[in-house]
Scaffold this motif. Structure first.
Motif, mmCIF file in Angstrom:
data_model
loop_
_atom_site.group_PDB
_atom_site.id
_atom_site.type_symbol
_atom_site.label_atom_id
_atom_site.label_comp_id
_atom_site.label_asym_id
_atom_site.label_seq_id
_atom_site.Cartn_x
_atom_site.Cartn_y
_atom_site.Cartn_z
ATOM 1 N N TYR A 37 -7.588 -0.953 2.115
ATOM 2 C CA TYR A 37 -6.930 -1.331 3.350
ATOM 3 C C TYR A 37 -7.957 -1.851 4.342
ATOM 4 C CZ TYR A 37 -3.103 1.454 1.519
ATOM 5 O OH TYR A 37 -2.104 1.946 0.732
ATOM 6 N N ILE A 59 -5.497 6.652 -3.659
ATOM 7 C CA ILE A 59 -4.067 6.676 -3.396
ATOM 8 C C ILE A 59 -3.478 8.048 -3.707
ATOM 9 C CG2 ILE A 59 -1.845 5.644 -4.020
ATOM 10 C CD1 ILE A 59 -3.365 3.100 -4.696
ATOM 11 N N GLN A 60 -2.657 8.530 -2.801
ATOM 12 C CA GLN A 60 -1.929 9.791 -2.914
ATOM 13 C C GLN A 60 -2.827 11.019 -3.035
ATOM 14 O OE1 GLN A 60 1.361 10.044 -2.497
ATOM 15 N NE2 GLN A 60 1.456 7.841 -2.186
ATOM 16 N N GLU A 73 0.566 7.302 7.685
ATOM 17 C CA GLU A 73 1.540 6.355 8.216
ATOM 18 C C GLU A 73 2.211 6.993 9.418
ATOM 19 O OE1 GLU A 73 5.279 3.628 6.718
ATOM 20 O OE2 GLU A 73 4.516 5.204 5.431
ATOM 21 N N LEU A 79 -0.405 2.102 9.701
ATOM 22 C CA LEU A 79 -1.344 2.921 8.936
ATOM 23 C C LEU A 79 -2.611 3.123 9.749
ATOM 24 C CD1 LEU A 79 -1.033 1.333 5.393
ATOM 25 C CD2 LEU A 79 -0.120 3.508 6.140
ATOM 26 N N LYS A 106 4.088 13.836 3.017
ATOM 27 C CA LYS A 106 4.537 12.531 2.508
ATOM 28 C C LYS A 106 4.024 11.372 3.357
ATOM 29 C CE LYS A 106 8.959 12.364 4.882
ATOM 30 N NZ LYS A 106 10.388 12.234 4.730
ATOM 31 N N ARG A 107 3.556 11.634 4.568
ATOM 32 C CA ARG A 107 3.014 10.579 5.425
ATOM 33 C C ARG A 107 1.559 10.266 5.098
ATOM 34 N NH1 ARG A 107 4.645 12.109 11.335
ATOM 35 N NH2 ARG A 107 3.362 10.299 11.761
ATOM 36 N N LYS A 109 -1.063 8.665 2.924
ATOM 37 C CA LYS A 109 -1.081 7.623 1.906
ATOM 38 C C LYS A 109 -2.255 7.791 0.947
ATOM 39 C CE LYS A 109 2.560 5.870 3.366
ATOM 40 N NZ LYS A 109 3.758 6.183 2.596
ATOM 41 N N GLY A 110 -3.275 8.524 1.351
ATOM 42 C CA GLY A 110 -4.414 8.765 0.481
ATOM 43 C C GLY A 110 -5.627 9.182 1.275
#
Length: 118
Positions: A37, A59-60, A73, A79, A106-107, A109-110
């Protein structure tokens, strides 16, 4: 007849070569494009991240240690990187700029692996 037999025996080798090439290409895409990003000028950046960075994100991945930088997020879809402080069941406490917030897992992103100054 021998020449046609040689051509047939080469085609599986070419197929395997293409499959290996495709697998390597997918790995490159995964590691260098997915989860990368660019963060523009933003006042919400933690102190150890300057503005205009390219962030390489796992990621995650969830943060494990206090001080880990995560990409979250916000409710408006933006982001932003945030510094992990602590967690309790069902939420994480993060520092965005000078503001402390509790967010849902869940917000996240990694987890940021590396920040490259552009």
């Amino acid at each position: 007849m021998a020449s046609t037999r040689n051509k047939d025996s080469r085609s599986p080798g070419i197929l395997w070569l293409w499959l290996v090439f495709l697998a390597l290409l997918l790995l490159l895409i995964k590691f260098f494009f997915i989860g990368t990003y660019y963060i523009e000028d933003n006042d919400a950046l933690p102190n150890n991240l300057s503005q205009g960075n390219l962030l390489i994100v796992s990621i995650q991945s969830k943060p494990k240690y206090e001080g880990d930088i995560v990409l979250i997020e916000l409710s408006n879809g933006e982001l932003v990187p945030a510094q992990f402080i602590s967690h309790r069941e069902g939420s994480y406490k993060v520092l965005i700029g000078d503001e402390t917030k509790w967010i849902k897992p869940k917000r996240i992103k990694g987890k940021v692996i590396k920040a490259i100054r552009l």
